[in-house]
Design a protein around this motif. Structure first.
Motif, PDB file in Angstrom:
ATOM      1  N   GLY A   5       0.849  -1.180   0.000  1.00 14.54           N
ATOM      2  CA  GLY A   5       0.000   0.000   0.000  1.00 14.54           C
ATOM      3  C   GLY A   5       0.891   1.239   0.000  1.00 14.54           C
ATOM      4  O   GLY A   5       2.073   1.179   0.350  1.00 14.54           O
ATOM      5  N   ARG A  34      -5.206  -0.362  -8.153  1.00 14.71           N
ATOM      6  CA  ARG A  34      -6.121   0.040  -7.075  1.00 14.71           C
ATOM      7  C   ARG A  34      -6.695  -1.220  -6.434  1.00 14.71           C
ATOM      8  O   ARG A  34      -7.078  -2.159  -7.126  1.00 14.71           O
ATOM      9  N   ALA A  35      -6.713  -1.200  -5.128  1.00 11.57           N
ATOM     10  CA  ALA A  35      -7.342  -2.278  -4.361  1.00 11.57           C
ATOM     11  C   ALA A  35      -8.224  -1.601  -3.324  1.00 11.57           C
ATOM     12  O   ALA A  35      -7.725  -0.915  -2.432  1.00 11.57           O
ATOM     13  N   GLY A  36      -9.514  -1.753  -3.480  1.00  7.75           N
ATOM     14  CA  GLY A  36     -10.440  -1.091  -2.563  1.00  7.75           C
ATOM     15  C   GLY A  36     -10.319   0.417  -2.626  1.00  7.75           C
ATOM     16  O   GLY A  36     -10.473   1.095  -1.622  1.00  7.75           O
ATOM     17  N   GLY A  37      -9.975   0.943  -3.806  1.00  8.01           N
ATOM     18  CA  GLY A  37      -9.842   2.384  -3.988  1.00  8.01           C
ATOM     19  C   GLY A  37      -8.510   2.956  -3.527  1.00  8.01           C
ATOM     20  O   GLY A  37      -8.282   4.150  -3.639  1.00  8.01           O
ATOM     21  N   ARG A  38      -7.626   2.108  -3.032  1.00  2.69           N
ATOM     22  CA  ARG A  38      -6.319   2.579  -2.539  1.00  2.69           C
ATOM     23  C   ARG A  38      -5.220   2.152  -3.490  1.00  2.69           C
ATOM     24  O   ARG A  38      -5.286   1.076  -4.092  1.00  2.69           O
TER      25      ARG A  38
END
Length: 130
Positions: A5, A34-38
């Motif tokens: 992240g 992007r993973a979960g918007g992050r």
């Protein structure tokens, strides 16, 4: 493939997340997944940032670094790196000479010992003996 992240990556490389977002916006880092918007980055991004930081310490501009990182072919990157490094060496040599002059001036001030900036001969317009 292991990913990091943006916060974890920032901690590992000693930078702020905003700097990583900036590097991404100017093309030094590829667009993050992007993973979960992050934002998440491949673990190999740590090595890429280490290269960017090393090049910055050597005096390369972000544009020069981006040009090196954008070169796809290994031979092209090697050739481009060599040309850029050869052109950077005289600039670094000048910087080293200027830094040595500053270092010598500080050492001279310490050796003088007067530490009176108003009366020190080293700080007069012509230096000692003028």
């Amino acid at each position: 493939m292991r990913t990091l992240g943006i916060g974890e990556l920032a901690r590992q490389v000693g930078m702020r997340p905003s700097a990583l977002r900036y590097y991404e916006s100017v093309g030094l880092l590829p667009s993050a997944e992007r993973a979960g918007g992050r934002r998440v980055y491949p673990a190999a991004t740590v090595r890429r940032i280490a290269l960017i930081k090393m090049a910055q310490r050597a005096g390369f501009t972000l544009a020069e670094i981006r040009g090196l990182l954008d070169t796809d072919a290994d031979r092209g990157a090697t050739r481009q790196w060599r040309a850029l490094a050869e052109s950077k060496l005289p600039e670094l040599d000048r910087f080293i000479r200027q830094t040595q002059i500053l270092r010598d001036a500080v050492a001279d001030c310490l050796a003088c010992g007067c530490m009176n900036f108003d009366k020190c001969q080293l700080l007069s317009a012509g230096g000692p003996g003028s």
